[in-house]
Every structure is written in C-alpha cells, then in structure tokens.
Design a protein around this motif. Structure first.
Motif, short mmCIF file in Angstrom:
data_model
loop_
_atom_site.label_atom_id
_atom_site.label_comp_id
_atom_site.label_asym_id
_atom_site.label_seq_id
_atom_site.Cartn_x
_atom_site.Cartn_y
_atom_site.Cartn_z
N ASP A 92 7.35 -13.50 8.46
CA ASP A 92 8.18 -13.53 7.25
C ASP A 92 7.44 -12.85 6.10
N VAL A 93 8.17 -12.07 5.33
CA VAL A 93 7.61 -11.35 4.17
C VAL A 93 7.68 -12.27 2.95
N ILE A 94 6.57 -12.37 2.22
CA ILE A 94 6.51 -13.27 1.07
C ILE A 94 6.04 -12.53 -0.18
N LYS A 95 6.25 -13.17 -1.34
CA LYS A 95 5.89 -12.54 -2.61
C LYS A 95 4.43 -12.80 -2.94
N PHE A 96 3.79 -11.81 -3.57
CA PHE A 96 2.44 -12.02 -4.07
C PHE A 96 2.45 -13.17 -5.07
N SER A 97 1.32 -13.86 -5.20
CA SER A 97 1.21 -14.99 -6.12
C SER A 97 1.27 -14.50 -7.57
N ASP A 98 1.50 -15.45 -8.47
CA ASP A 98 1.56 -15.13 -9.90
C ASP A 98 0.20 -14.74 -10.47
N LYS A 99 -0.87 -14.88 -9.67
CA LYS A 99 -2.21 -14.54 -10.15
C LYS A 99 -2.41 -13.04 -10.30
N VAL A 100 -1.55 -12.25 -9.65
CA VAL A 100 -1.72 -10.80 -9.68
C VAL A 100 -0.47 -10.13 -10.26
N LYS A 101 -0.69 -8.92 -10.78
CA LYS A 101 0.40 -8.14 -11.36
C LYS A 101 1.23 -7.54 -10.23
N VAL A 102 2.57 -7.66 -10.34
CA VAL A 102 3.46 -7.03 -9.36
C VAL A 102 4.46 -6.14 -10.11
N PRO A 103 4.92 -5.07 -9.48
CA PRO A 103 4.49 -4.65 -8.15
C PRO A 103 3.05 -4.14 -8.14
N GLN A 104 2.45 -4.26 -6.95
CA GLN A 104 1.17 -3.58 -6.75
C GLN A 104 1.49 -2.10 -6.64
N ILE A 105 0.88 -1.29 -7.50
CA ILE A 105 1.11 0.15 -7.46
C ILE A 105 -0.23 0.85 -7.42
N GLY A 106 -0.41 1.72 -6.44
CA GLY A 106 -1.63 2.52 -6.42
C GLY A 106 -2.28 2.62 -5.07
N TRP A 107 -3.55 3.00 -5.11
CA TRP A 107 -4.32 3.34 -3.91
C TRP A 107 -5.16 2.16 -3.45
N ASN A 108 -5.09 1.87 -2.16
CA ASN A 108 -5.85 0.78 -1.54
C ASN A 108 -6.51 1.30 -0.28
N GLN A 109 -7.58 0.63 0.13
CA GLN A 109 -8.22 1.00 1.39
C GLN A 109 -7.63 0.22 2.56
N ILE A 110 -7.54 0.89 3.71
CA ILE A 110 -7.09 0.21 4.92
C ILE A 110 -8.26 0.02 5.86
N LYS A 111 -8.18 -1.05 6.64
CA LYS A 111 -9.25 -1.34 7.62
C LYS A 111 -8.67 -2.10 8.81
N ASP A 112 -9.54 -2.45 9.76
CA ASP A 112 -9.12 -3.15 10.99
C ASP A 112 -8.05 -2.34 11.72
N LEU A 113 -8.28 -1.04 11.82
CA LEU A 113 -7.28 -0.12 12.37
C LEU A 113 -7.20 -0.23 13.89
N LYS A 114 -5.97 -0.40 14.37
CA LYS A 114 -5.72 -0.50 15.82
C LYS A 114 -4.58 0.44 16.19
N THR A 115 -4.52 0.84 17.42
CA THR A 115 -3.50 1.69 18.05
C THR A 115 -3.66 3.16 17.66
N ASP A 116 -2.97 4.01 18.43
CA ASP A 116 -3.03 5.46 18.23
C ASP A 116 -2.36 5.91 16.93
N LEU A 117 -1.65 5.03 16.23
CA LEU A 117 -1.09 5.41 14.93
C LEU A 117 -2.22 5.83 13.99
N PHE A 118 -3.41 5.26 14.19
CA PHE A 118 -4.55 5.53 13.32
C PHE A 118 -5.64 6.38 14.00
N LYS A 119 -5.25 7.10 15.04
CA LYS A 119 -6.20 7.97 15.76
C LYS A 119 -6.77 9.01 14.77
N GLY A 120 -8.09 9.09 14.69
CA GLY A 120 -8.72 10.04 13.81
C GLY A 120 -8.76 9.63 12.34
N VAL A 121 -8.30 8.42 12.04
CA VAL A 121 -8.32 7.90 10.66
C VAL A 121 -9.49 6.94 10.54
#
Length: 193
Positions: A101-130
C-alpha cells in the motif's frame, strides 16, 4: 520493437517519448487495447492525483487490461503507485499488481519531495550497469514502503521503495526520463529486456 506509452490523460508522456527517442527508439502514445496488447514493451506513466487517474483508467477499461499484460511493463511515478494494492491519496484502490500500500510522507518533512536522491540496494537487470548511490529525480508526496518486491531504495525521512518488480511488471517511483544519463540507462535496460 513496438513500444507503447499508455495515454490515459495522466502523465508527462511527451518527456518519456523524447527520452526514448534520445536512446534511439520510437514510442507511440495509445489507449487502444489492441495496440497495447501488440506492444513489445509498455510504459505506464503518471503525474497527478491517484483517484482521478484511476477513474480515467476505469473509464477506458485499462484498469482491467494492465494487470493481465504479459510483456514487460514499466510504471513510472504515479503509474507505479497505481500498480500497488492501494494508495492513501484519495483512498484509492490500485491495480493490485504489487503487494504493498502507498502511504503519505509524515508531517515531519516537506511534501512533495522534489529533487535529486541517491538510489541503492539495486537488484535485477533494470539496473544493469548502474552504480549504487547514483542520483535520480523524484517528485512525490506518497511512497511505497520497502517490501518483498522492492528492487531499489532511496531515502526521504525514511528508506522506501525507489523501484518495484513482480513478474513482468516493473515500477519506478523516480522519473527515469528526467534522471539524466542514469535514467536513460535504466530506460534502455527496460527496452532491452
């Protein structure tokens, strides 16, 4: 290769189409059931509000079609969220492809989140070479928590799913079409599946 971007009136479909052209392919925009069924790859975009987007899918019968597709399908942003069981946004029942289920970010943070973030824990060929910790672009107020189907994570207030996968269905919370060369690599990986 026939690439169809589902055109249901909720999405930044032109920027996805242009990103696909930049990596050497052509995509068509369509809401035609037969055209979608005949596609080699399907992209399910989404920008906007969940309940109105779901109403548009239901009005065209695409809510019945999408979960039955057998070819690789990539949901982007709201598209990914609508592929989940439900979302708190507008108390909307989703397509039920991803078991979360998709849920809303808490009131502790500004929404919408807009901008650049880092990704990690990459699995599957969708992230091949990333590489781990590459930057991707996000704009959203709701998120899918980490779950069994999580294939990448990112952080904003807490760690959550940046991407999901189940069978032939993939979803990215981020916008690959706006994520520079990393996003283009991810789109190319999807098209090469």
């Amino acid at each position: 290769m026939k690439i169809v971007i589902i055109n249901y009136g909720a999405g930044n479909i032109q920027s996805i189409k242009f990103a696909i052209q930049r990596i050497g392919f052509e995509a068509i925009l369509s809401d035609d059931v037969n055209e979608i069924l005949a596609a080699d790859k399907v992209i399910f975009p989404g920008v906007g509000e969940a309940s109105s987007a779901m109403q548009k899918l239901k009005a065209s019968g695409l809510d019945q079609l999408i979960p039955k597709l057998k070819q690789p399908v990539l949901g982007i942003c709201l598209g990914m969220q609508l592929m989940c069981k439900a979302t708190e946004e507008g108390a909307t029942k989703g397509l039920g492809i991803f078991d979360v289920d998709v849920i809303k970010f808490s009131d502790k943070v500004k929404v919408p989140q807009i901008g650049w973030n880092q990704i990690k824990d990459l699995k599957t060929d969708l992230f091949k070479g990333v590489s781990e910790q590459e930057y991707i672009y996000l704009v959203h107020s709701f998120y899918a928590p980490k779950c069994e189907e999580t294939i990448a994570t990112t952080e904003y207030d807490l760690a959550y799913s940046a991407a999901l996968k189940k069978d032939n269905f993939y979803g990215t919370q981020f916008h690959p079409e706006k994520s520079s060369s990393v996003g283009e690599k991810i789109l190319l990986n999807f098209l090469n599946m």
